[in-house]
Each structure stands twice: as C-alpha cells, then as structure tokens.
Design a protein around this motif. Sequence first.
Motif, mmCIF file in Angstrom:
data_model
loop_
_atom_site.group_PDB
_atom_site.id
_atom_site.type_symbol
_atom_site.label_atom_id
_atom_site.label_comp_id
_atom_site.label_asym_id
_atom_site.label_seq_id
_atom_site.Cartn_x
_atom_site.Cartn_y
_atom_site.Cartn_z
ATOM 1 N N ASN A 16 37.389 55.472 51.092
ATOM 2 C CA ASN A 16 36.166 56.105 50.578
ATOM 3 C C ASN A 16 35.280 56.515 51.743
ATOM 4 O O ASN A 16 35.303 55.873 52.795
ATOM 5 C CB ASN A 16 35.373 55.135 49.687
ATOM 6 C CG ASN A 16 36.190 54.612 48.527
ATOM 7 O OD1 ASN A 16 36.494 53.423 48.472
ATOM 8 N ND2 ASN A 16 36.552 55.482 47.605
ATOM 9 N N ASP A 18 31.675 56.826 53.835
ATOM 10 C CA ASP A 18 30.536 55.924 53.988
ATOM 11 C C ASP A 18 29.432 56.324 53.015
ATOM 12 O O ASP A 18 29.292 57.493 52.645
ATOM 13 C CB ASP A 18 30.006 55.977 55.419
ATOM 14 C CG ASP A 18 31.021 55.472 56.428
ATOM 15 O OD1 ASP A 18 32.071 54.945 56.010
ATOM 16 O OD2 ASP A 18 30.767 55.618 57.645
ATOM 17 N N LEU A 19 28.634 55.330 52.626
ATOM 18 C CA LEU A 19 27.498 55.603 51.751
ATOM 19 C C LEU A 19 26.284 56.003 52.587
ATOM 20 O O LEU A 19 26.142 55.571 53.744
ATOM 21 C CB LEU A 19 27.172 54.368 50.914
ATOM 22 C CG LEU A 19 28.191 53.989 49.837
ATOM 23 C CD1 LEU A 19 27.765 52.719 49.121
ATOM 24 C CD2 LEU A 19 28.378 55.121 48.833
ATOM 25 N N PRO A 20 25.380 56.799 52.044
ATOM 26 C CA PRO A 20 24.187 57.205 52.800
ATOM 27 C C PRO A 20 23.293 56.007 53.101
ATOM 28 O O PRO A 20 23.276 55.029 52.364
ATOM 29 C CB PRO A 20 23.499 58.194 51.854
ATOM 30 C CG PRO A 20 24.018 57.875 50.493
ATOM 31 C CD PRO A 20 25.420 57.395 50.688
ATOM 32 N N TYR A 149 33.681 49.206 49.429
ATOM 33 C CA TYR A 149 32.755 49.353 50.547
ATOM 34 C C TYR A 149 32.586 48.023 51.276
ATOM 35 O O TYR A 149 32.787 46.945 50.713
ATOM 36 C CB TYR A 149 31.401 49.856 50.056
ATOM 37 C CG TYR A 149 31.493 51.204 49.371
ATOM 38 C CD1 TYR A 149 31.588 52.377 50.121
ATOM 39 C CD2 TYR A 149 31.514 51.295 47.983
ATOM 40 C CE1 TYR A 149 31.691 53.602 49.497
ATOM 41 C CE2 TYR A 149 31.623 52.522 47.351
ATOM 42 C CZ TYR A 149 31.720 53.669 48.108
ATOM 43 O OH TYR A 149 31.843 54.882 47.499
ATOM 44 N N SER A 267 22.388 52.297 47.331
ATOM 45 C CA SER A 267 23.210 53.254 48.077
ATOM 46 C C SER A 267 24.140 54.031 47.143
ATOM 47 O O SER A 267 24.366 55.230 47.327
ATOM 48 C CB SER A 267 24.033 52.514 49.139
ATOM 49 O OG SER A 267 23.198 51.881 50.081
ATOM 50 N N PHE A 268 24.686 53.342 46.140
ATOM 51 C CA PHE A 268 25.591 53.979 45.186
ATOM 52 C C PHE A 268 24.856 55.064 44.399
ATOM 53 O O PHE A 268 25.377 56.169 44.180
ATOM 54 C CB PHE A 268 26.147 52.909 44.239
ATOM 55 C CG PHE A 268 27.325 53.347 43.411
ATOM 56 C CD1 PHE A 268 28.598 53.400 43.955
ATOM 57 C CD2 PHE A 268 27.161 53.685 42.074
ATOM 58 C CE1 PHE A 268 29.692 53.786 43.197
ATOM 59 C CE2 PHE A 268 28.247 54.079 41.299
ATOM 60 C CZ PHE A 268 29.516 54.128 41.862
ATOM 61 N N ALA A 271 23.859 58.109 46.616
ATOM 62 C CA ALA A 271 25.028 58.945 46.888
ATOM 63 C C ALA A 271 25.415 59.811 45.704
ATOM 64 O O ALA A 271 26.296 60.675 45.822
ATOM 65 C CB ALA A 271 26.209 58.069 47.294
ATOM 66 N N LEU A 273 26.855 58.754 42.977
ATOM 67 C CA LEU A 273 28.148 58.327 42.427
ATOM 68 C C LEU A 273 28.024 57.762 41.014
ATOM 69 O O LEU A 273 29.022 57.685 40.294
ATOM 70 C CB LEU A 273 28.780 57.280 43.346
ATOM 71 C CG LEU A 273 29.171 57.787 44.738
ATOM 72 C CD1 LEU A 273 29.657 56.638 45.610
ATOM 73 C CD2 LEU A 273 30.243 58.855 44.626
#
Length: 358
Positions: A16, A18-20, A149, A267-268, A271, A273
């Motif tokens: 996956n 990276d998350l912001p 993650y 973060s999810f 992003a 998502l």
Amino acid sequence: AMRILDLPTEGFKAINPDLPGGNFAGDTFAMSAPTRFLGKYRDELAASKQIDVFYHCNCIDLQFDKAAGRVTAIKLVDYQKNSQQLSARRFVLAMGAIENARTLLNSDSLSKSGLPGMNWAGRCFMEHLNVSLGTFIPAKPEQFSEAEYFPNEPFVRQAGIGRGNISFGVVKEVTSYGRTAAVKNFVKNLACNLGMAEKIKFIQDFQCPGAGSIGTLLEQFPNPDSSRITLSDERDALGMRKAIVKWNITDHDKKTIRTLGKEIAKSFAVAGLGFVKLSDFIVDDRLPIPVAHHCHHMGTTRMAETYRWGVVDRNCQVFGVSNLFITGSSVFPTGGGGNPTMPLLQLSLRLGDHLLKS
C-alpha cells in the motif's frame, strides 16, 4: 533465513502507499506457503554425518559447575523414564520462550547459582497484542480489498509508543475455529442473514461478510514483573516443575493501542480511503481494552549488553556460563511490530556462524 522459509527471492514489497501526514507507511510483506521444517529437512538430517537426531528425548536438567563456569552435562529422559547424562563441549537451548525459561529455572544448579543474569530468567515475557481497533466503511467498496500500515519510527519515538502492524480488511466470510466450528458458523450465518448480528453479540463478538474490520499486531513493552514465566510446585510426568505464565498489559501498552487507533483513523480519513468507527475503549480511557494474543512467545531469556538487564549477551551466550547458548524468540529484548519467525531464524544463523568461528 528467507531461503529456509521459502520466501520469494525478490524480498519484501510494500502493498500500500504511505498515508498522508508522515506517521504511517504502507507495510511490507513477503508471503509464502507455510514451511513445514520436518517435511523439508527430514531427509537431509537423516543423511547427515555430523548430526544425530533423537526423538522423544527430553532435557530435564542442566548440570552447572559454578567453579568451572560451565555446564558439564545435561540429563535426558524419555517417556519410559529411561535417563542418561550427555556431556558436550557446548550446549544450545532452542525450545521457545516458555520452555527455554522453564529449563533454566528447573535446573537448580544454574538457577540457584547466584549468577546475576539468572535473575532475569523468565522475565519480560511478551506477546504481540491483538486488538480490534474498530470498523470502517471504504470510500470505494468495489475497489477496496485490504490495506496494511506500519507506524514510522519518528512518530513512534515522539509519541513514546510501541510499533505494530495495522490491517484494514473486509470480511469475506464468517469463520470459526475449534471443535464446535460448524455449529458456530451456522449460528453466525443465520444471524447475519436475519440481520440479528448486533442483537446476539453478547454471545460472541463477530462480523458479517462485507463489514470492514481493523486488526492489529502490536508491540508489547517488556515488563520484568507483571509478565513473566515462573514455576509451580506441581510437576509433570518427567519430574519437571510446570510453568506458570503471567501475561499482563501495562499503561504503556494501553497508550500504544489508543494512540495508534486514533492516529490511523485520522490518516485513513484524510487519505480519502473511507470512514472509521473506533471501538469505544479507544476513545474512552475508563474502559478496559480487550486484548487477545497472536501465539508469538518472546522474551524470558532476553539479550542485553550486560547481565544487569538480561540473560544472554550479544552472541546469545548465557552470562557467566562459558558453554551455554540460547537462541530463538526468547532472546528478543523487545518484541517489535512484525512476525518473529524471520528474526529468530536470523539470530540462529548468526549464532551458528559464531560457534563455528569460536
């Protein structure tokens, strides 16, 4: 180690992005079918001119000569109670975190020798924390399969928490385990089909197909007193005292669980998502945290720079014993946030090299 485990030669890959925000990286994986060591290596061991393999041969005592600073022999016994002494130049214990510690503690000449490192034998038993952080709805259900993650090191250090894997997955089917698995599956599927899952969760917590679940494999902080292996007065059929396993989570562990839960949810969502609903115990510090295990036994004969903090040195040699070595996940000083099989094999190979050179 990767060849031993039949892992792909291309190594570990991120599955996956990276998350912001910089706190979470896409986890890296290298998957393979399970490697059954007996099936893979039986013929090689049988054909070896350098290795003798004994079945049903149990080590029940390490006989330590304090004046010489070495183990002179071990006592072996089979299931018919036939016993024998075995002498060797060097000995290596590689029986897992519970049995490595139990063998040291059962060997009175060693455990009661006064060697300072023996005070750590059995301490800092660790497991990976299995916690359901909550549920989620993916923004694009038709495109979402799973996501994994890992918290980045700067974030972990700044927050003062442990590391770990956080996985987002959509339940594909109801699964159950144990001898009553068929009955459990029938009841769960019936509840899902009738829309009654929420009403019967007091019986057993489960999720229906299509639900998004957030799982974890989190690092536990080593604790020398509250999580450890000790011995009971009860003895097994071979005469060894049985192990008592104490396993507790600390405030540091709770901080890890709650901090990672809150931050991964942010973060999810940022992003794009999906939308996360955290478990109540993540946002309410007054609630207890239900924690399950992963069957990853670690610690109990931990590696340290000096005997003040562990049982073995950097070469897996027991402090104060010139010819006794320990390998496996029991020497882990901390548990880390990944599966333990690779590093325990790497340490074992490293010990093998050390023994060949010394």
